[in-house]
Design a protein around this motif. Sequence first.
Motif, PDB file in Angstrom:
ATOM      1  N   TRP A  30       0.833  -1.196   0.000  1.00 42.01           N
ATOM      2  CA  TRP A  30       0.000   0.000   0.000  1.00 42.01           C
ATOM      3  C   TRP A  30       0.873   1.253   0.000  1.00 42.01           C
ATOM      4  CZ3 TRP A  30      -5.196   1.701   0.533  1.00 42.01           C
ATOM      5  CH2 TRP A  30      -6.131   0.716   0.199  1.00 42.01           C
ATOM      6  N   GLY A  31       1.938   1.222   0.786  1.00 36.57           N
ATOM      7  CA  GLY A  31       2.836   2.367   0.829  1.00 36.57           C
ATOM      8  C   GLY A  31       3.499   2.640  -0.500  1.00 36.57           C
ATOM      9  N   ALA A  32       3.810   1.571  -1.238  1.00 39.46           N
ATOM     10  CA  ALA A  32       4.469   1.717  -2.534  1.00 39.46           C
ATOM     11  C   ALA A  32       3.492   2.088  -3.646  1.00 39.46           C
ATOM     12  CB  ALA A  32       5.203   0.424  -2.888  1.00 39.46           C
ATOM     13  N   GLN A  33       2.249   1.593  -3.544  1.00 41.03           N
ATOM     14  CA  GLN A  33       1.312   1.751  -4.653  1.00 41.03           C
ATOM     15  C   GLN A  33       0.213   2.781  -4.410  1.00 41.03           C
ATOM     16  OE1 GLN A  33      -0.085  -2.243  -5.180  1.00 41.03           O
ATOM     17  NE2 GLN A  33       1.895  -2.993  -5.869  1.00 41.03           N
ATOM     18  N   ALA A  34      -0.255   2.912  -3.181  1.00 41.58           N
ATOM     19  CA  ALA A  34      -1.426   3.752  -2.920  1.00 41.58           C
ATOM     20  C   ALA A  34      -1.067   5.138  -2.405  1.00 41.58           C
ATOM     21  CB  ALA A  34      -2.353   3.056  -1.920  1.00 41.58           C
ATOM     22  N   LEU A  35       0.188   5.343  -2.039  1.00 44.48           N
ATOM     23  CA  LEU A  35       0.593   6.651  -1.525  1.00 44.48           C
ATOM     24  C   LEU A  35       1.227   7.437  -2.663  1.00 44.48           C
ATOM     25  CD1 LEU A  35       0.668   8.222   1.175  1.00 44.48           C
ATOM     26  CD2 LEU A  35       3.009   7.423   1.446  1.00 44.48           C
ATOM     27  N   PRO A  36       0.524   8.468  -3.142  1.00 39.31           N
ATOM     28  CA  PRO A  36       1.085   9.254  -4.248  1.00 39.31           C
ATOM     29  C   PRO A  36       2.421   9.887  -3.844  1.00 39.31           C
ATOM     30  CG  PRO A  36      -1.193   9.881  -3.795  1.00 39.31           C
ATOM     31  CD  PRO A  36      -0.756   8.967  -2.694  1.00 39.31           C
ATOM     32  N   GLU A  37       3.278  10.045  -4.818  1.00 34.11           N
ATOM     33  CA  GLU A  37       4.596  10.628  -4.575  1.00 34.11           C
ATOM     34  C   GLU A  37       4.450  12.077  -4.107  1.00 34.11           C
ATOM     35  OE1 GLU A  37       8.490  10.207  -4.055  1.00 34.11           O
ATOM     36  OE2 GLU A  37       7.219   8.634  -4.854  1.00 34.11           O
ATOM     37  N   LEU A  38       5.157  12.400  -3.038  1.00 35.06           N
ATOM     38  CA  LEU A  38       5.163  13.760  -2.517  1.00 35.06           C
ATOM     39  C   LEU A  38       6.236  14.549  -3.263  1.00 35.06           C
ATOM     40  CD1 LEU A  38       3.977  15.592  -0.200  1.00 35.06           C
ATOM     41  CD2 LEU A  38       6.031  14.995   1.071  1.00 35.06           C
ATOM     42  N   PRO A  39       5.877  15.697  -3.844  1.00 38.11           N
ATOM     43  CA  PRO A  39       6.882  16.493  -4.558  1.00 38.11           C
ATOM     44  C   PRO A  39       8.060  16.855  -3.649  1.00 38.11           C
ATOM     45  CG  PRO A  39       4.670  17.342  -4.965  1.00 38.11           C
ATOM     46  CD  PRO A  39       4.549  16.302  -3.890  1.00 38.11           C
TER      47      PRO A  39
END
Length: 135
Positions: A30-39
Amino acid sequence: MTLPANAQHALDAFSAAEGWENRARLLMQWGAQALPELPEALRDEAHRVAGCETAVWLNVEVHDERLRLQAASDARLIRGLLAVLIARVNGLDREALKGIDIHAWFDQLGLARQLSPSRTNGMNAVWQRILTASR
């Protein structure tokens, strides 16, 4: 209480995962796939959450009275915890946010008993930052 679609998806996924090892693996996914990248521009001291043992950055915005969250961490399990927390509260209005019990949410997901005191303290710090920033 009806859960947001992303929260229901998380609850269904974690309810189906048996045992801590499977939940931990799912949490990292979930952390790798569901958390959008923070600029990168938001990975600064102003967005860093104090009280977390590992680096955690959180951006809280309110658009049209709805909460919009972005977060990041260098730690895989923490990214997963951030992802399921955001799944639970992203898009809620301030009034709905008041009724959320994050400890109960992590318990529903089968994660609460396995969280170390430092991870629990970190999630509490994130939660307090969300509540403060959303006022």
